[in-house]
Design a protein around this motif. Sequence first.
Motif, PDB file in Angstrom:
ATOM      1  N   UNK A  28      92.167  13.911  37.342  1.00  0.00           N
ATOM      2  CA  UNK A  28      92.086  13.152  36.099  1.00  0.00           C
ATOM      3  C   UNK A  28      92.329  11.672  36.348  1.00  0.00           C
ATOM      4  N   UNK A  29      91.706  10.838  35.521  1.00  0.00           N
ATOM      5  CA  UNK A  29      91.957   9.400  35.530  1.00  0.00           C
ATOM      6  C   UNK A  29      91.876   8.902  34.094  1.00  0.00           C
TER       7      UNK A  29
ATOM      8  N   UNK B  37      90.398  13.631  49.227  1.00  0.00           N
ATOM      9  CA  UNK B  37      90.426  13.109  47.859  1.00  0.00           C
ATOM     10  C   UNK B  37      91.466  12.004  47.745  1.00  0.00           C
ATOM     11  N   UNK B  38      91.280  11.150  46.739  1.00  0.00           N
ATOM     12  CA  UNK B  38      92.171  10.008  46.576  1.00  0.00           C
ATOM     13  C   UNK B  38      91.945   9.391  45.197  1.00  0.00           C
ATOM     14  N   UNK B  39      92.990   8.810  44.630  1.00  0.00           N
ATOM     15  CA  UNK B  39      92.881   7.975  43.444  1.00  0.00           C
ATOM     16  C   UNK B  39      93.598   6.659  43.720  1.00  0.00           C
TER      17      UNK B  39
ATOM     18  N   UNK C  13      84.293   8.481  40.872  1.00  0.00           N
ATOM     19  CA  UNK C  13      84.125   7.775  39.613  1.00  0.00           C
ATOM     20  C   UNK C  13      84.999   6.540  39.574  1.00  0.00           C
ATOM     21  N   UNK C  14      84.642   5.653  38.631  1.00  0.00           N
ATOM     22  CA  UNK C  14      85.447   4.476  38.361  1.00  0.00           C
ATOM     23  C   UNK C  14      85.491   4.304  36.850  1.00  0.00           C
ATOM     24  N   UNK C  15      86.702   4.166  36.298  1.00  0.00           N
ATOM     25  CA  UNK C  15      86.866   3.953  34.866  1.00  0.00           C
ATOM     26  C   UNK C  15      87.639   2.656  34.670  1.00  0.00           C
TER      27      UNK C  15
ATOM     28  N   UNK D   6      90.763   2.493  37.298  1.00  0.00           N
ATOM     29  CA  UNK D   6      91.118   3.590  38.202  1.00  0.00           C
ATOM     30  C   UNK D   6      89.852   4.048  38.919  1.00  0.00           C
ATOM     31  N   UNK D   7      89.945   4.239  40.222  1.00  0.00           N
ATOM     32  CA  UNK D   7      88.876   4.862  41.009  1.00  0.00           C
ATOM     33  C   UNK D   7      89.402   6.184  41.546  1.00  0.00           C
ATOM     34  N   UNK D   8      88.569   7.214  41.480  1.00  0.00           N
ATOM     35  CA  UNK D   8      89.003   8.551  41.894  1.00  0.00           C
ATOM     36  C   UNK D   8      87.846   9.282  42.553  1.00  0.00           C
TER      37      UNK D   8
END
Length: 225
Positions: free
Chosen positions: A83-84, A104-106, A4-6, A113-115
């Motif tokens: 979470x982001x 996994x990575x953020x 995801x990207x927020x 934020x990309x996660x």
Amino acid sequence: MTFSLIARDAATGAFGVVVTSSSPAVAARCAHVRSGVGVAASQNVTLPALGPRLLGLLAEGVDAARAVAAVTASEEHIRYRQLAVVDARGRTAAFSGEGTLGTHRTVEGDGVVAAGNLLSDPGVVDAMLAAYERSAGAEFEERLLAGLLAGRDAGGEEGPEHSAGLVVVDEVSWPVTDLRVDWSDDDPMGELERLWRRWSKEKRDYLSRAVNPAAAPSYGVPGDL
């Protein structure tokens, strides 16, 4: 399983999230936005209740980092959560519990934020962030989609993605964009992009109809005067 990207759009104050997953109806469970407050993604082994909890803390004036710290300190099964968060001032925070699945990575940028988890490569989220930041799209949604599609093109998840969603809040309390592909055997992100192209032509018309129907454009349906 999910990436995801927020972000917060610095020019307008809008908040948005774009997300995809191998599981069904990802946006219904993982995407959380509130006008004037912030945006959150709650993913991996998803607990949808964490999104509203994070946004509730932001609404009380808690910044993104302290909101994530409060939730991670109090949630019983936090080791399974990713979470982001972006708050109303564009401050960011992210968390991946020790039970986050696979690669996994953020990554955090300026108001974004990309996660991801169960990724084919940790660089997927870096590609998302870079594509969002360099996108010249006129609409916030276009820039969010550019990030998501870059993640797909960088390898995406270990397995096939099946659902995707795009949600944006702006000057009104409800989402001005809320598009979802709840299941696709082929290309949910491509389908989401096509939905956006269709919706973008009438997005502002539907907002006008909600806010001031007497002055809104015609509905374009049989019987509409």
